[in-house]
Design an enzyme around this catalytic site. Structure first.
Site, mmCIF file in Angstrom:
data_model
loop_
_atom_site.group_PDB
_atom_site.id
_atom_site.type_symbol
_atom_site.label_atom_id
_atom_site.label_comp_id
_atom_site.label_asym_id
_atom_site.label_seq_id
_atom_site.Cartn_x
_atom_site.Cartn_y
_atom_site.Cartn_z
ATOM 1 N N GLU A 31 0.844 -1.193 0.000
ATOM 2 C CA GLU A 31 0.000 0.000 0.000
ATOM 3 C C GLU A 31 0.875 1.236 0.000
ATOM 4 O O GLU A 31 0.422 2.333 0.262
ATOM 5 C CB GLU A 31 -0.964 -0.010 1.184
ATOM 6 C CG GLU A 31 -0.312 -0.150 2.535
ATOM 7 C CD GLU A 31 -1.321 -0.063 3.665
ATOM 8 O OE1 GLU A 31 -1.921 1.009 3.804
ATOM 9 O OE2 GLU A 31 -1.491 -1.055 4.388
ATOM 10 N N CYS A 49 -3.454 -3.533 4.400
ATOM 11 C CA CYS A 49 -2.555 -4.582 4.918
ATOM 12 C C CYS A 49 -2.960 -5.978 4.466
ATOM 13 O O CYS A 49 -2.304 -6.964 4.821
ATOM 14 C CB CYS A 49 -2.506 -4.535 6.438
ATOM 15 S SG CYS A 49 -1.879 -2.982 7.054
ATOM 16 N N HIS A 71 -2.497 -10.007 12.149
ATOM 17 C CA HIS A 71 -1.920 -8.786 11.578
ATOM 18 C C HIS A 71 -1.576 -7.900 12.778
ATOM 19 O O HIS A 71 -2.421 -7.675 13.649
ATOM 20 C CB HIS A 71 -2.931 -8.084 10.673
ATOM 21 C CG HIS A 71 -2.551 -6.661 10.396
ATOM 22 N ND1 HIS A 71 -1.334 -6.340 9.847
ATOM 23 C CD2 HIS A 71 -3.179 -5.482 10.654
ATOM 24 C CE1 HIS A 71 -1.245 -5.018 9.750
ATOM 25 N NE2 HIS A 71 -2.347 -4.473 10.239
HETATM 26 P P1 HMG Z 1 -3.343 6.855 21.283
HETATM 27 O O1 HMG Z 1 -4.473 7.795 21.423
HETATM 28 O O2 HMG Z 1 -1.989 7.410 21.101
HETATM 29 O O3 HMG Z 1 -3.191 5.910 22.519
HETATM 30 O O4 HMG Z 1 -3.705 5.900 20.077
HETATM 31 P P2 HMG Z 1 -4.237 5.485 23.671
HETATM 32 O O5 HMG Z 1 -4.514 6.638 24.538
HETATM 33 O O6 HMG Z 1 -5.401 4.721 23.077
HETATM 34 O O7 HMG Z 1 -3.293 4.494 24.473
HETATM 35 C C1 HMG Z 1 -2.838 3.307 23.892
HETATM 36 C C2 HMG Z 1 -2.748 2.247 24.980
HETATM 37 O O8 HMG Z 1 -1.698 2.609 25.878
HETATM 38 C C3 HMG Z 1 -4.024 2.136 25.841
HETATM 39 O O9 HMG Z 1 -4.184 0.779 26.122
HETATM 40 C C4 HMG Z 1 -3.638 2.904 27.103
HETATM 41 O O10 HMG Z 1 -4.365 2.475 28.249
HETATM 42 C C5 HMG Z 1 -2.169 2.515 27.210
HETATM 43 P P3 HMG Z 1 -5.587 0.047 25.788
HETATM 44 O O11 HMG Z 1 -6.598 0.684 26.658
HETATM 45 O O12 HMG Z 1 -5.858 0.335 24.322
HETATM 46 O O13 HMG Z 1 -5.314 -1.376 26.072
HETATM 47 N N1 HMG Z 1 -1.347 3.398 28.060
HETATM 48 C C6 HMG Z 1 -0.449 2.955 28.942
HETATM 49 N N2 HMG Z 1 -0.079 1.694 29.288
HETATM 50 C C7 HMG Z 1 0.911 1.572 30.228
HETATM 51 N N3 HMG Z 1 1.495 2.617 30.849
HETATM 52 C C8 HMG Z 1 1.149 3.890 30.540
HETATM 53 C C9 HMG Z 1 0.141 4.100 29.550
HETATM 54 N N4 HMG Z 1 -0.435 5.199 28.993
HETATM 55 C C10 HMG Z 1 -1.346 4.758 28.084
HETATM 56 N N5 HMG Z 1 1.747 4.918 31.149
HETATM 57 C C11 HMG Z 1 -3.553 4.203 18.419
HETATM 58 C C12 HMG Z 1 -3.236 4.604 19.862
HETATM 59 C C13 HMG Z 1 -3.143 2.768 18.202
HETATM 60 C C14 HMG Z 1 -5.056 4.360 18.182
HETATM 61 C C15 HMG Z 1 -2.742 5.158 17.474
HETATM 62 O O14 HMG Z 1 -1.377 4.927 17.643
HETATM 63 C C16 HMG Z 1 -3.104 4.983 16.008
HETATM 64 O O15 HMG Z 1 -4.039 5.600 15.517
HETATM 65 N N6 HMG Z 1 -2.343 4.105 15.255
HETATM 66 C C17 HMG Z 1 -2.609 3.850 13.851
HETATM 67 C C18 HMG Z 1 -3.864 3.018 13.618
HETATM 68 C C19 HMG Z 1 -3.735 1.589 14.048
HETATM 69 O O16 HMG Z 1 -2.650 1.065 14.213
HETATM 70 N N7 HMG Z 1 -4.884 0.879 14.161
HETATM 71 C C20 HMG Z 1 -4.880 -0.523 14.474
HETATM 72 C C21 HMG Z 1 -6.074 -1.266 13.901
HETATM 73 S S1 HMG Z 1 -6.286 -0.942 12.146
HETATM 74 C C22 HMG Z 1 -5.063 -1.908 11.356
HETATM 75 O O17 HMG Z 1 -4.497 -2.745 11.959
HETATM 76 C C23 HMG Z 1 -4.776 -1.605 9.914
HETATM 77 C C24 HMG Z 1 -3.481 -0.839 9.661
HETATM 78 O O18 HMG Z 1 -2.379 -1.690 9.818
HETATM 79 C C25 HMG Z 1 -3.516 -0.195 8.272
HETATM 80 C C26 HMG Z 1 -3.769 -1.092 7.076
HETATM 81 O O19 HMG Z 1 -4.583 -1.988 7.069
HETATM 82 O O20 HMG Z 1 -3.198 -0.756 6.036
HETATM 83 C C27 HMG Z 1 -3.302 0.304 10.638
#
Ligand code: HMG
Length: 390
Positions: free
Chosen positions: A79, A111, A233
């Site tokens: 992609e 992906c 994935h």
């Molecule tokens: P964010 O807002 O930075 O993070 O977004 P958050 O506030 O949701 O925190 C992440 C986790 O860290 C949470 O855990 C927090 O509790 C934890 P969860 O509740 O989710 O289990 N946390 C802590 N843990 C320990 N100690 C601490 C602490 N502070 C917080 N001190 C997000 C995170 C992944 C959404 C962002 O990085 C993002 O948008 N990433 C890109 C999208 C993505 O990867 N999506 C995944 C599913 S889609 C997919 O897989 C397809 C893809 O590969 C693309 C394709 O298909 O081509 C992306």
């Protein structure tokens, strides 16, 4: 006739960023990245590595002269394609010196592309049992500096040879899949970074998983106790764990323990490379096969593929006798050991280097890039690739 993965290898660029240091630079607690997201190191591609070179370098890890002669189909899942017209597969075909009597194409669905490639390859081998198909998944994941997706970037490629009577894993025929038109993650052709609705993408990843898992059980009559491991994935390593937890209680206690232990093994490589989009599921498979000491031949492995936008699929494979003898465990360990850490400032600089888009000539300094195949520059709107061994 069995059809499946005869060879599998991956390649990642030689530079990485330590996620603890990225967290400090972004003013967040390091545990958010290392535990909450589950990433330790993030691979960074220098300007001399693009999706074509990453894929070609991954293929170099596994191909021998027999493969070069027998491969008559190259399927390049990506992609982060470099051209809206010409496929990355054609460049890779040339860089690897493959048999000219071949089909070479690029496949796109976020992906999911490499999974589509594998399913297509299975059909090709069923009709042409003597052939071999090279399936590639290669990407550079870019969300942008200081974005919420930044901690889930990465770069790398996986290469697989699909053949009859495979030495590593025979793919089973039952498979469950789902498509829905959603906007969880996308990248318009004018943007070199992705747009994402992070929370929605996480929800959809899980929703697609539980849906195809239920469909798979109905189609196959199998249950979670029939699995030694499930590979996901992995956009980041916590994501697959969240999905696994939604179904884990369907298994007996011993199976639960096994699935969780094998999950850890299946995340080791991804935790140290980051998201490589099309290759991520297969990087997780390589990690599982090379890092799990519990797995035995005959084990059934589940594979969950998810490509935003979105398509999801659950399918399975059976490990073949002596499969360990055909892995690239040593070469992969050497690749990890030879990488160089770069500072956050260096990463930010590399991130902002782009190839000219106005037709001007550019020559890139590749003296620090140890890869065999690299991008040497641009001339007349054409990428100039070099294979050091030619
Ligand atoms: P964010 O807002 O930075 O993070 O977004 P958050 O506030 O949701 O925190 C992440 C986790 O860290 C949470 O855990 C927090 O509790 C934890 P969860 O509740 O989710 O289990 N946390 C802590 N843990 C320990 N100690 C601490 C602490 N502070 C917080 N001190 C997000 C995170 C992944 C959404 C962002 O990085 C993002 O948008 N990433 C890109 C999208 C993505 O990867 N999506 C995944 C599913 S889609 C997919 O897989 C397809 C893809 O590969 C693309 C394709 O298909 O081509 C992306």
């Amino acid at each position: 006739m069995k059809i499946g993965i005869d060879k599998i290898g991956f390649f990642a660029p030689h530079m990485y960023v330590d996620m603890n240091k990225l967290a400090v630079a972004r003013n967040v607690e390091p545990e958010k990245f290392t535990i909450g997201i589950g990433q330790e190191k993030m691979a960074i591609a220098p300007i001399t590595q693009d999706p074509v070179t990453l894929a070609a370098n991954a293929a170099l890890m596994i191909l021998d002269e027999t493969d070069r002669g027998k491969i008559d189909f190259v399927i390049f899942g990506t992609e982060s394609g470099i051209d809206n017209s010409k496929s990355g597969a054609v460049y890779v075909h040339h860089l690897l010196g493959l048999n000219p009597n071949a089909r070479s194409i690029e496949v796109k669905q976020a992906c999911y592309g490499a999974t589509a490639g594998i399913q297509m390859a299975k059909g090709h081998i069923a009709l042409n049992p003597e052939s071999r198909v090279l399936v590639l998944g290669s990407d550079i994941a870019r969300y942008g500096l200081n974005t919420s997706g930044e901690s889930t970037q990465g770069a790398g490629a996986v290469a697989m040879v699909i053949s009859a009577e495979p030495k590593i894993m025979a793919l089973e025929n039952k498979s469950a899949y789902l498509t829905a038109d959603i906007m969880d993650f996308w990248r318009p052709v004018y943007s070199d970074t992705a747009f994402v609705d992070g929370k929605f993408s996480n929800e959809q990843y899980i929703h697609f998983f539980t849906t195809v898992w239920e469909q798979y059980k109905n189609k196959s009559g199998l249950e979670l106790n029939n699995f030694e491991a499930i590979c996901f994935h992995l956009p980041y390593t916590k994501m697959g764990l969240k999905a696994l937890r939604t179904v884990i209680e369907e298994a007996d206690e011993a199976t639960q323990e096994k699935l969780l232990a094998n999950y850890q093994s299946s995340t080791t490589y991804n935790r140290n490379i980051g998201n490589i989009y099309t290759g991520s599921l297969y990087l997780s498979l390589v990690s599982l096969l090379e890092q799990s000491e519990q797995l035995k031949e005959g084990s059934r492995i589940g594979l969950y593929s998810y490509g935003s936008g979105a398509v999801g699929e659950f399918f399975t494979g059976i490990l073949q006798p002596n499969y360990r003898d055909y892995l690239q465990t040593k070469s992969h360990a050497e690749l990890f050991a030879s990488r160089t850490e770069i500072s956050i400032e260096e990463y930010e600089e590399v991130f902002q280097q782009t190839i000219p888009v106005d037709g001007s000539t550019a020559t890139f300094d590749a003296t620090k890039d140890p890869a065999t195949i690299y991008l040497a520059g641009m001339k007349d709107n054409m990428r100039q690739y070099v294979n050091k061994t030619h």
